[in-house]
Design a protein around this motif. Structure first.
Motif, PDB file in Angstrom:
ATOM      1  N   ARG A 181       0.647  -1.188   0.091  1.00  0.00           N
ATOM      2  CA  ARG A 181       0.061  -0.101  -0.137  1.00  0.00           C
ATOM      3  C   ARG A 181       0.799   1.185   0.060  1.00  0.00           C
ATOM      4  NH1 ARG A 181      -2.339   1.716   5.888  1.00  0.00           N
ATOM      5  NH2 ARG A 181      -0.718   0.789   7.188  1.00  0.00           N
ATOM      6  N   ARG A 182       0.389   2.467  -0.681  1.00  0.00           N
ATOM      7  CA  ARG A 182       0.853   3.618  -0.500  1.00  0.00           C
ATOM      8  C   ARG A 182       0.971   4.277   0.876  1.00  0.00           C
ATOM      9  NH1 ARG A 182       1.523   7.152  -4.917  1.00  0.00           N
ATOM     10  NH2 ARG A 182       0.598   8.782  -3.886  1.00  0.00           N
ATOM     11  N   LEU A 183       1.916   4.793   1.402  1.00  0.00           N
ATOM     12  CA  LEU A 183       2.140   5.146   2.786  1.00  0.00           C
ATOM     13  C   LEU A 183       2.320   6.698   2.595  1.00  0.00           C
ATOM     14  CD1 LEU A 183       4.000   2.168   4.160  1.00  0.00           C
ATOM     15  CD2 LEU A 183       1.654   2.468   4.497  1.00  0.00           C
ATOM     16  N   ALA A 184       1.503   7.585   3.600  1.00  0.00           N
ATOM     17  CA  ALA A 184       2.052   8.986   3.903  1.00  0.00           C
ATOM     18  C   ALA A 184       1.857   9.300   5.096  1.00  0.00           C
ATOM     19  CB  ALA A 184       1.040   9.714   2.722  1.00  0.00           C
ATOM     20  N   LYS A 185       2.207  10.469   5.426  1.00  0.00           N
ATOM     21  CA  LYS A 185       2.053  11.144   6.772  1.00  0.00           C
ATOM     22  C   LYS A 185       0.344  10.794   7.355  1.00  0.00           C
ATOM     23  CE  LYS A 185       2.549  15.519   7.219  1.00  0.00           C
ATOM     24  NZ  LYS A 185       2.958  16.929   7.559  1.00  0.00           N
ATOM     25  N   GLY A 186       0.690  10.389   8.436  1.00  0.00           N
ATOM     26  CA  GLY A 186      -0.819   9.921   9.005  1.00  0.00           C
ATOM     27  C   GLY A 186      -0.942   8.398   9.036  1.00  0.00           C
ATOM     28  N   ALA A 187      -0.311   7.723   8.220  1.00  0.00           N
ATOM     29  CA  ALA A 187      -0.562   6.338   8.094  1.00  0.00           C
ATOM     30  C   ALA A 187       0.158   5.571   9.299  1.00  0.00           C
ATOM     31  CB  ALA A 187       0.211   5.823   6.872  1.00  0.00           C
ATOM     32  N   SER A 188      -0.189   4.416   9.416  1.00  0.00           N
ATOM     33  CA  SER A 188       0.232   3.611  10.691  1.00  0.00           C
ATOM     34  C   SER A 188       0.291   2.171  10.234  1.00  0.00           C
ATOM     35  CB  SER A 188      -0.236   3.834  12.053  1.00  0.00           C
ATOM     36  OG  SER A 188      -1.713   3.432  12.068  1.00  0.00           O
ATOM     37  N   GLY A 189       1.243   1.203  10.865  1.00  0.00           N
ATOM     38  CA  GLY A 189       1.050  -0.098  10.730  1.00  0.00           C
ATOM     39  C   GLY A 189       2.504  -0.712  10.786  1.00  0.00           C
ATOM     40  N   ALA A 190       2.434  -2.027  10.879  1.00  0.00           N
ATOM     41  CA  ALA A 190       3.596  -2.891  10.465  1.00  0.00           C
ATOM     42  C   ALA A 190       4.668  -2.419   9.395  1.00  0.00           C
ATOM     43  CB  ALA A 190       3.509  -4.499  10.565  1.00  0.00           C
ATOM     44  N   ASP A 191       3.825  -2.047   8.311  1.00  0.00           N
ATOM     45  CA  ASP A 191       4.748  -1.642   7.030  1.00  0.00           C
ATOM     46  C   ASP A 191       5.344  -0.415   7.439  1.00  0.00           C
ATOM     47  OD1 ASP A 191       2.310  -0.563   7.047  1.00  0.00           O
ATOM     48  OD2 ASP A 191       1.488  -1.100   5.110  1.00  0.00           O
ATOM     49  N   VAL A 192       4.834   0.553   7.943  1.00  0.00           N
ATOM     50  CA  VAL A 192       5.321   1.691   8.341  1.00  0.00           C
ATOM     51  C   VAL A 192       6.931   1.372   9.204  1.00  0.00           C
ATOM     52  CG1 VAL A 192       5.203   3.840   9.461  1.00  0.00           C
ATOM     53  CG2 VAL A 192       3.229   3.086   8.133  1.00  0.00           C
ATOM     54  N   GLN A 193       6.449   0.616  10.115  1.00  0.00           N
ATOM     55  CA  GLN A 193       7.628   0.346  11.109  1.00  0.00           C
ATOM     56  C   GLN A 193       8.725  -0.279  10.411  1.00  0.00           C
ATOM     57  OE1 GLN A 193       6.984  -2.733  14.325  1.00  0.00           O
ATOM     58  NE2 GLN A 193       7.623  -1.305  15.744  1.00  0.00           N
ATOM     59  N   TYR A 210      18.787   7.664   7.072  1.00  0.00           N
ATOM     60  CA  TYR A 210      18.000   8.806   6.917  1.00  0.00           C
ATOM     61  C   TYR A 210      16.967   9.002   7.983  1.00  0.00           C
ATOM     62  CZ  TYR A 210      19.455   8.109   2.209  1.00  0.00           C
ATOM     63  OH  TYR A 210      20.526   8.346   0.928  1.00  0.00           O
ATOM     64  N   PHE A 211      16.905   8.057   8.758  1.00  0.00           N
ATOM     65  CA  PHE A 211      15.447   8.217   9.932  1.00  0.00           C
ATOM     66  C   PHE A 211      16.426   8.137  11.160  1.00  0.00           C
ATOM     67  CE2 PHE A 211      12.236   6.333  12.559  1.00  0.00           C
ATOM     68  CZ  PHE A 211      11.484   7.299  12.592  1.00  0.00           C
ATOM     69  N   HIS A 212      16.105   9.128  12.008  1.00  0.00           N
ATOM     70  CA  HIS A 212      16.683   9.156  13.341  1.00  0.00           C
ATOM     71  C   HIS A 212      15.632   8.979  14.643  1.00  0.00           C
ATOM     72  CE1 HIS A 212      20.432   9.908  11.386  1.00  0.00           C
ATOM     73  NE2 HIS A 212      19.902  10.953  10.688  1.00  0.00           N
ATOM     74  N   GLY A 213      14.366   8.895  14.212  1.00  0.00           N
ATOM     75  CA  GLY A 213      13.282   8.696  15.153  1.00  0.00           C
ATOM     76  C   GLY A 213      13.316   7.380  15.589  1.00  0.00           C
ATOM     77  N   VAL A 214      12.040   7.307  16.363  1.00  0.00           N
ATOM     78  CA  VAL A 214      11.654   5.902  17.324  1.00  0.00           C
ATOM     79  C   VAL A 214      11.019   4.994  16.051  1.00  0.00           C
ATOM     80  CG1 VAL A 214      10.250   4.733  18.801  1.00  0.00           C
ATOM     81  CG2 VAL A 214      11.595   6.934  19.339  1.00  0.00           C
ATOM     82  N   CYS A 215      11.326   3.796  15.834  1.00  0.00           N
ATOM     83  CA  CYS A 215      10.543   3.061  14.727  1.00  0.00           C
ATOM     84  C   CYS A 215       9.391   2.497  15.419  1.00  0.00           C
ATOM     85  CB  CYS A 215      11.347   1.749  14.491  1.00  0.00           C
ATOM     86  SG  CYS A 215      13.034   2.218  13.465  1.00  0.00           S
ATOM     87  N   ASN A 216       8.299   3.164  15.436  1.00  0.00           N
ATOM     88  CA  ASN A 216       6.916   3.091  16.158  1.00  0.00           C
ATOM     89  C   ASN A 216       5.779   2.675  15.238  1.00  0.00           C
ATOM     90  OD1 ASN A 216       6.352   5.517  14.978  1.00  0.00           O
ATOM     91  ND2 ASN A 216       6.512   6.716  17.030  1.00  0.00           N
ATOM     92  N   GLY A 217       5.940   2.702  13.980  1.00  0.00           N
ATOM     93  CA  GLY A 217       4.952   2.378  13.062  1.00  0.00           C
ATOM     94  C   GLY A 217       3.970   3.499  12.641  1.00  0.00           C
ATOM     95  N   LYS A 218       4.403   4.749  13.171  1.00  0.00           N
ATOM     96  CA  LYS A 218       3.590   5.959  12.922  1.00  0.00           C
ATOM     97  C   LYS A 218       4.267   6.815  11.890  1.00  0.00           C
ATOM     98  CE  LYS A 218       1.525   5.862  17.540  1.00  0.00           C
ATOM     99  NZ  LYS A 218       1.300   6.400  18.936  1.00  0.00           N
ATOM    100  N   PHE A 219       3.889   7.161  10.968  1.00  0.00           N
ATOM    101  CA  PHE A 219       4.257   7.827   9.764  1.00  0.00           C
ATOM    102  C   PHE A 219       3.976   9.295  10.049  1.00  0.00           C
ATOM    103  CE2 PHE A 219       5.510   7.177   5.102  1.00  0.00           C
ATOM    104  CZ  PHE A 219       5.816   8.765   4.994  1.00  0.00           C
ATOM    105  N   GLY A 220       5.009   9.831  10.701  1.00  0.00           N
ATOM    106  CA  GLY A 220       5.056  11.377  11.145  1.00  0.00           C
ATOM    107  C   GLY A 220       5.780  11.976  10.234  1.00  0.00           C
TER     108      GLY A 220
END
Length: 224
Positions: free
Chosen positions: A157-169, A180-190
């Motif tokens: 699925r296409r993922l954009a800001k606001g999405a959530s799930g195991a695929d986002v994680q 590239y990413f330095h945040g928490v891998c929490n499954g929330k596309f922020g």
């Protein structure tokens, strides 16, 4: 149809082909010290309850729509409620999903059972979830089989800001491993995930829109 690639160490594929020998539950659950374990098969829309490693009963279920998929992986029951709220039927069995509130519950839409129709929760007929509710306790292991990118016949699925799930994680883990990413891998596309994806797209000469699309999946090596 594109083929999903398993990324070792990132929980890309979970519990495919699990059998009774691999379905031993953690101790300390269920009445009379019996060990209960719930296994959910998304390809068959079926929930199987194992007691002490043997099949006790199976139930038809409804799962998440493509846009709002049911989480995949090894989870556990964290709470149980009767008549938890409108739309959740007569019983709620909550699961420890880090990016949102998900559970196994009843439904006021029995015609949805057997289909992918929910916002990610596992729906059961009320009479079935009432029976299951009495057989599992807080701490019961729940295994939801499948691939975090969805069923084999579907595109990721296409993922954009606001999405959530195991695929986002999963995407967050890959972007973090690539620097590239330095945040928490929490499954929330922020916003931080969006910024990381845009930087990845820019460096790899992809359209820079911060939306996880098929070309991004290909470049990250998740599909072929």
């Amino acid at each position: 149809m594109r083929k999903f690639i398993c990324v070792l160490g990132l929980m890309c594929i979970i519990a495919l082909g699990a059998g009774p020998d691999s379905l031993m539950a953690a101790p300390g659950t269920n009445n009379n010290a019996r060990q209960a374990h719930i296994v959910i098969d998304p390809l068959k829309n079926r929930l199987t309850l194992y007691i002490d490693g043997s099949v006790y009963k199976t139930y038809p279920i409804a799962l998440g729509k493509r846009e709002t998929p049911t989480p995949v992986g090894d989870l556990k029951v964290i709470n149980k409620y009767k008549n938890w709220g409108s739309g959740f039927g007569t019983r709620w069995i909550g699961l420890d999903v880090p990016w949102g509130t998900y559970g196994i519950h009843g439904t006021n839409r029995p015609s949805s059972i057997g289909r992918d129709a929910s916002h990610g929760c596992i729906r059961m007929l009320n009479r079935h979830v009432e029976e299951l509710y009495e057989l599992v306790d807080v701490g019961t292991r729940v295994t939801i089989m499948g691939h975090v990118l969805g069923e084999p016949q579907m595109e990721a699925r296409r993922l954009a800001k606001g999405a959530s799930g195991a695929d986002v994680q999963l995407i967050q883990h890959l972007l973090r491993n690539a620097g590239y990413f330095h945040g928490v891998c929490n499954g929330k596309f922020g916003p931080s995930t969006e910024r990381a994806l845009k930087a990845f797209e820019r460096d790899h000469k992809l359209p820079v829109d911060g939306v996880m699309s098929q070309h991004d999946y290909l470049e990250l090596g998740l599909v072929e």
